[in-house]
Design a protein around this motif. Structure first.
Motif, short mmCIF file in Angstrom:
data_model
loop_
_atom_site.label_atom_id
_atom_site.label_comp_id
_atom_site.label_asym_id
_atom_site.label_seq_id
_atom_site.Cartn_x
_atom_site.Cartn_y
_atom_site.Cartn_z
N GLN A 1 0.86 -1.18 0.00
CA GLN A 1 0.00 0.00 0.00
C GLN A 1 0.90 1.22 0.00
N ARG A 2 0.46 2.26 -0.68
CA ARG A 2 1.21 3.50 -0.71
C ARG A 2 0.30 4.64 -0.29
N TYR A 3 0.78 5.44 0.62
CA TYR A 3 0.05 6.59 1.13
C TYR A 3 0.86 7.84 0.80
N THR A 4 0.21 9.00 0.82
CA THR A 4 0.89 10.26 0.57
C THR A 4 0.84 11.09 1.84
N GLY A 5 2.02 11.48 2.34
CA GLY A 5 2.09 12.29 3.54
C GLY A 5 1.50 13.69 3.30
N ASP A 6 1.00 14.27 4.39
CA ASP A 6 0.46 15.64 4.29
C ASP A 6 1.20 16.61 5.22
N GLY A 7 2.29 16.15 5.82
CA GLY A 7 3.07 17.00 6.71
C GLY A 7 2.63 16.96 8.16
N ALA A 8 1.51 16.28 8.45
CA ALA A 8 1.01 16.21 9.82
C ALA A 8 0.54 14.81 10.22
N ARG A 9 0.17 14.03 9.28
CA ARG A 9 -0.45 12.73 9.55
C ARG A 9 0.56 11.72 10.08
N PHE B 1 -4.31 3.86 7.77
CA PHE B 1 -5.25 2.76 7.85
C PHE B 1 -5.11 1.84 6.65
N LEU B 2 -5.12 0.55 6.90
CA LEU B 2 -5.03 -0.45 5.86
C LEU B 2 -6.42 -0.67 5.25
N PRO B 3 -6.49 -1.01 3.99
CA PRO B 3 -7.80 -1.21 3.36
C PRO B 3 -8.46 -2.55 3.66
N HIS B 4 -7.82 -3.37 4.49
CA HIS B 4 -8.37 -4.68 4.83
C HIS B 4 -8.86 -4.67 6.27
N PRO C 1 5.89 12.27 7.58
CA PRO C 1 6.31 12.49 6.20
C PRO C 1 5.85 13.86 5.70
N ALA C 2 6.72 14.52 4.96
CA ALA C 2 6.38 15.83 4.41
C ALA C 2 5.24 15.70 3.40
N SER C 3 4.59 16.80 3.15
CA SER C 3 3.49 16.82 2.20
C SER C 3 3.96 16.29 0.84
N GLY C 4 3.27 15.29 0.34
CA GLY C 4 3.60 14.70 -0.95
C GLY C 4 4.57 13.53 -0.88
N ASP C 5 5.22 13.32 0.26
CA ASP C 5 6.16 12.21 0.38
C ASP C 5 5.42 10.88 0.54
N PRO C 6 5.93 9.81 -0.08
CA PRO C 6 5.25 8.52 0.01
C PRO C 6 5.54 7.79 1.32
N VAL C 7 4.54 7.08 1.78
CA VAL C 7 4.67 6.13 2.90
C VAL C 7 4.27 4.80 2.30
N VAL C 8 5.15 3.82 2.38
CA VAL C 8 4.91 2.52 1.77
C VAL C 8 4.79 1.47 2.87
N ALA C 9 3.72 0.70 2.82
CA ALA C 9 3.52 -0.40 3.78
C ALA C 9 3.42 -1.71 3.01
N ARG C 10 4.07 -2.74 3.54
CA ARG C 10 4.03 -4.08 2.97
C ARG C 10 3.62 -5.02 4.09
N TYR C 11 2.62 -5.86 3.85
CA TYR C 11 2.12 -6.75 4.89
C TYR C 11 1.29 -7.85 4.27
#
Length: 161
Positions: A36-44, A48-51, A120-130
């Motif tokens: 899963q890939r999320y986009t940081g907003d500078g505050a988050r 949440f996982l989609p499963h 993560p800064a705004s626009g930076d990716p957060v990658v989760a593998r599970y």
């Protein structure tokens, strides 16, 4: 929805039918890592996982008694970043938040949290593998018809809820 061919369940046919004879939903795991890939907003700091079933390694043992380590969740703050240190925690510990360089996965849940210092800064990716734990019910369109009077049913359909 997934179709499971009964030919692949040959040794476990009775067990699968016994499980599906009860009320659902049922836990179901492929033991396949998803990304899963999320986009940081500078505050988050929480994601949440989609499963809704959460992470399979919280409750299941790896297949064939192999090491669970390759299946544990990995979170990176950037595509080429070093993975954060993974820890599965209870609700009390999760509420406090992890230290820098760590990620907390709330046990038996669909969420994880990074440290405030690692936002993560705004626009930076957060990658989760599970490995997800799916919650499924037997589909109404299950193909339990017999192709002839000798053969067993061909497939069963499971639908994610």
């Amino acid at each position: 929805a997934w179709q499971l061919r009964f030919q692949h369940l040959r040794d476990f046919y009775d067990l699968v039918e016994d499980i599906l004879a009860g009320p659902g939903p049922f836990d179901f795991c492929f033991w396949k890592l998803v990304h899963q890939r999320y986009t940081g907003d500078g505050a988050r700091v929480e994601f949440f996982l989609p499963h809704p079933g959460g992470v399979a390694t919280d409750t299941l043992t790896a297949p064939s008694s192999i090491s669970i380590t390759p299946f544990l969740p990995v979170v990176k703050l950037g595509l080429a970043a070093t993975p954060l240190t993974y820890t599965k925690v209870d609700a009390g510990t999760y509420a406090t938040g992890p230290a820098t360089g760590n990620v907390y996965f709330l046990e038996n849940s669909d969420r994880f949290k990074v440290a405030v210092a690692d936002v993560p800064a705004s626009g930076d990716p957060v990658v989760a593998r599970y490995v997800p734990l799916y919650q499924v019910v037997e589909g109404g369109a299950s193909d339990k018809s017999y192709s002839d009077n000798v053969r067993e049913p061909r497939a069963i359909e499971l639908q994610e809820i």
